[in-house]
Design an enzyme around this catalytic site. Structure first.
Site, PDB file in Angstrom:
ATOM      1  CG  ASP A  98      -3.939  -8.612   3.368  1.00 38.17           C
ATOM      2  OD1 ASP A  98      -3.390  -7.826   3.178  1.00 38.17           O
ATOM      3  OD2 ASP A  98      -4.421  -8.577   4.165  1.00 38.17           O
ATOM      4  CG  ASP A 200      -0.620  -5.337   6.297  1.00 37.23           C
ATOM      5  OD1 ASP A 200      -1.816  -5.733   7.184  1.00 37.23           O
ATOM      6  OD2 ASP A 200       0.696  -4.532   7.187  1.00 37.23           O
ATOM      7  CD  GLU A 251      -4.313  -3.918   9.990  1.00 34.22           C
ATOM      8  OE1 GLU A 251      -4.117  -5.190  11.371  1.00 34.22           O
ATOM      9  OE2 GLU A 251      -3.194  -3.876   9.059  1.00 34.22           O
ATOM     10  CG  HIS A 313      -4.671 -12.181  10.225  1.00 35.94           C
ATOM     11  ND1 HIS A 313      -5.287 -11.605   9.830  1.00 35.94           N
ATOM     12  CD2 HIS A 313      -3.416 -11.824  10.766  1.00 35.94           C
ATOM     13  CE1 HIS A 313      -4.596 -10.134   9.863  1.00 35.94           C
ATOM     14  NE2 HIS A 313      -3.606 -10.285   9.829  1.00 35.94           N
ATOM     15  CG  ASP A 314      -2.926  -9.222  13.079  1.00 33.55           C
ATOM     16  OD1 ASP A 314      -2.551 -10.610  12.847  1.00 33.55           O
ATOM     17  OD2 ASP A 314      -3.489  -7.958  12.906  1.00 33.55           O
TER      18      ASP A 314
HETATM   19  C1  NOJ Z   1      -0.907  -6.342  10.615  1.00 33.80           C
HETATM   20  C2  NOJ Z   1      -1.380  -7.595   9.736  1.00 33.80           C
HETATM   21  O1  NOJ Z   1      -3.138  -8.038  10.329  1.00 33.80           O
HETATM   22  C3  NOJ Z   1      -0.958  -8.426  10.569  1.00 33.80           C
HETATM   23  O2  NOJ Z   1      -1.300  -9.864  10.538  1.00 33.80           O
HETATM   24  C4  NOJ Z   1       0.667  -8.092  10.117  1.00 33.80           C
HETATM   25  O3  NOJ Z   1       1.591  -9.267  11.326  1.00 33.80           O
HETATM   26  C5  NOJ Z   1       1.038  -6.935  10.323  1.00 33.80           C
HETATM   27  N1  NOJ Z   1       0.122  -6.107  10.064  1.00 33.80           N
HETATM   28  C6  NOJ Z   1       2.287  -6.201  10.087  1.00 33.80           C
HETATM   29  O4  NOJ Z   1       2.260  -6.563   8.743  1.00 33.80           O
END
Ligand code: NOJ
Length: 517
Positions: A98, A200, A251, A313-314
């Site tokens: 990542d 990210d 992402e 994970h979000d």
């Molecule tokens: C996206 C990530 O998936 C998330 O978990 C993170 O809190 C934010 N970016 C900040 O890096």
């Protein structure tokens, strides 16, 4: 075999804190992941993406990086990571890390230097502004974790910018030194054998001219149409292309038309801008699912390779968002659409969102007033023992899941979610029609959708996929009713192999993959 590995293959996301804990401190680690590679090989995935394992104060659980080129002691050592890469490669799997380019930790030596004085070497690696004319933050930009995106630095008398926590200052990607340092980070890992990166919040790197006042309050779409982003994407891609067979997955939370610009006009930017179209659906219904698929397929530029995501994970766990019966249909959808699927650990055993009392929340987003993401980050359940085979210590988040939600219990049960995932994954690997083949929409009727996957190879096979996206029977789209073939996978556990001969309906929650005659 044609196609790149990342086109044919399936990505499996591991949240490192929650996969396997080898040293009993209650938090997962790299050795713990190594001990579970049999599962991933058995399941038949192609690449493992690890959420960040770099040195970090863990204010945002690793998305606040304090050294891009080292492993946090919580997870192990650089040697452990090298061994993991070697182990995966020996088993024919790949490793994706990542990459968090938008921001560092405030403990990164670059930022510690930057905030030491206005003339510090790294000062302009970050984004500093004077207060607004009447005092206070330079503008109204908000952090994704609520509150102003500006933090006052008393020592040097300026504000710095943070899209997320104040402990995550944004780097200034207009600075060529930042770009050089960051692309060197990619090279550092590529040389160690890493097969690619999930990048990210990659669309946030370009902030727009002078951080003009936001028209959109949500930082995730604030910079969607910012043209300055594309040269940055090309710089990252040039580095990936210095090495063989590497992949960049980005992402990006944008609607299809904007999302697909991240492939680049010449397909010279990201290999796979993450497509969250299905993950973001508020209603899991045939109409919304069908529309999301069609809109995305339509927006894709020629030759751009699609991809699909149903959990990460979000976001709340898939089985909780759509229910258990539909989670089986969703698995069939994810693994039979055209494009690279990304699976989220635990979804293959039907793990649900754990509803946690506030006292045990750990996620800064939840603690600052947003929705907590802890419920989808709870440890993997490997067996039905009290500590689930995850740890010998006290797990960092509770292990609660409904009885039977563990790998050992589900592995030998041919009717389980896990067996369904494995059957779909193996079929997908074996059949060019399902991994690289074309996609033909057969439309929607009632709560059902149907499509075909067709191999481009001479004499190649054709598959029909029929999915009922609701818990009541539905007619099939007309175009599917006259087709004939053998049912090779069904979401309904009692349904063995059978012929598909001109059926007009699907049962509740029924999904079928049919090898056409
Ligand atoms: C996206 C990530 O998936 C998330 O978990 C993170 O809190 C934010 N970016 C900040 O890096």
């Amino acid at each position: 075999m044609s196609g790149q590995w990342w086109q044919r293959g399936v990505v499996y996301q591991v949240y490192p804190r929650s996969f396997g804990d080898s040293n009993g401190d209650g938090v997962g680690d790299l050795q713990g992941i190594r001990q579970r590679l049999d599962h991933l090989e058995w399941l038949d995935v192609d690449a493992v993406w690890l959420s960040p394992v770099f040195r970090s104060p863990m204010a945002d659980f690793g998305y606040d990086v304090a050294d891009y080129c080292d492993v946090d002691p919580l997870f192990g050592t650089l040697d452990d990571l090298d061994t993991l890469i070697a182990d995966l490669h020996r088993r024919g799997m790949r490793l994706l890390l990542d990459f968090v380019p938008n921001h560092t930790s405030d403990q990164y030596p670059w930022f510690i230097d930057a905030r030491s004085s206005r003339t510090a070497e790294h000062r302009d690696w970050y984004i500093w502004r004077d207060p607004a004319a009447g005092g206070g933050p330079p503008n109204a930009w908000q952090s994704a974790f609520l509150g102003s995106a500006w933090e006052w630095d008393g020592q040097t008398g300026q504000y710095y910018f943070h899209s997320f926590l104040k402990e995550q200052p944004d780097l200034d990607w207009t600075n060529p030194e930042v770009r050089a340092a960051m692309t060197d980070v990619l090279r550092f890992w590529f040389r160690r054998g890493v097969d690619g990166f999930r990048v990210d919040v990659v669309n946030l790197l370009a902030k727009g001219p002078e951080l003009a006042d936001a028209t959109h309050p949500d930082p995730h779409d604030r910079w969607g149409d910012e043209p300055a982003i594309h040269p940055l994407m090309r710089e990252l891609r040039v580095v990936a292309d210095e090495f063989d067979d590497r992949v960049l997955i980005g992402e990006i939370w944008l609607p299809p038309a904007e999302l697909v610009t991240f492939y680049g006009k010449e397909l010279d930017e990201l290999h796979l801008p993450f497509n969250f179209g299905l993950l973001e659906l508020e209603q899991w219904q045939a109409q919304t699912v069908h529309e999301a698929i069609v809109a995305y397929e339509k927006a894709l530029p020629p030759k751009a390779w699609p991809n699909w995501v149903l959990g990460n994970h979000d976001r709340r766990r898939l089985a909780t968002r759509v229910g258990h019966a539909q989670a089986r249909v969703a698995a069939m959808l994810l693994l039979t659409l055209r494009g690279t699927p990304t699976l989220y650990y635990g979804d293959e055993i039907g793990m649900v969102e754990v509803e946690l009392p506030r006292e045990v929340w750990r996620d800064p987003q939840g603690l600052r007033g947003g929705q907590t993401r802890d419920g989808c980050r709870t440890p993997m359940r490997w067996d039905d023992s009290a500590l689930a085979g995850f740890t010998t210590g006290t797990p960092w988040l509770p292990l609660d899941q409904p009885a039977g939600t563990d790998v050992a219990t589900r592995r030998d049960d041919p009717a389980s979610m896990l067996s369904l995932y494995r059957a779909l994954l193996r079929l997908r690997r074996a059949e060019p029609a399902l991994n690289l083949g074309d996609w033909h929409d057969l439309g929607r009727a009632g709560s059902a959708i149907a499509y075909m996957r067709i191999s481009g190879e001479p004499g190649g096979r054709r598959f029909l996929v029929c999915l009922n996206l609701a818990g009541e029977p539905s007619p099939l789209p007309e175009a599917a009713t006259s087709l004939r073939g053998e049912i090779v996978v069904s979401t309904l556990p009692t349904q063995g192999r059978a012929r598909f001969e001109g059926r007009r309906d699907l049962a509740a929650d029924e999904g079928l993959v049919i090898r056409l005659d």
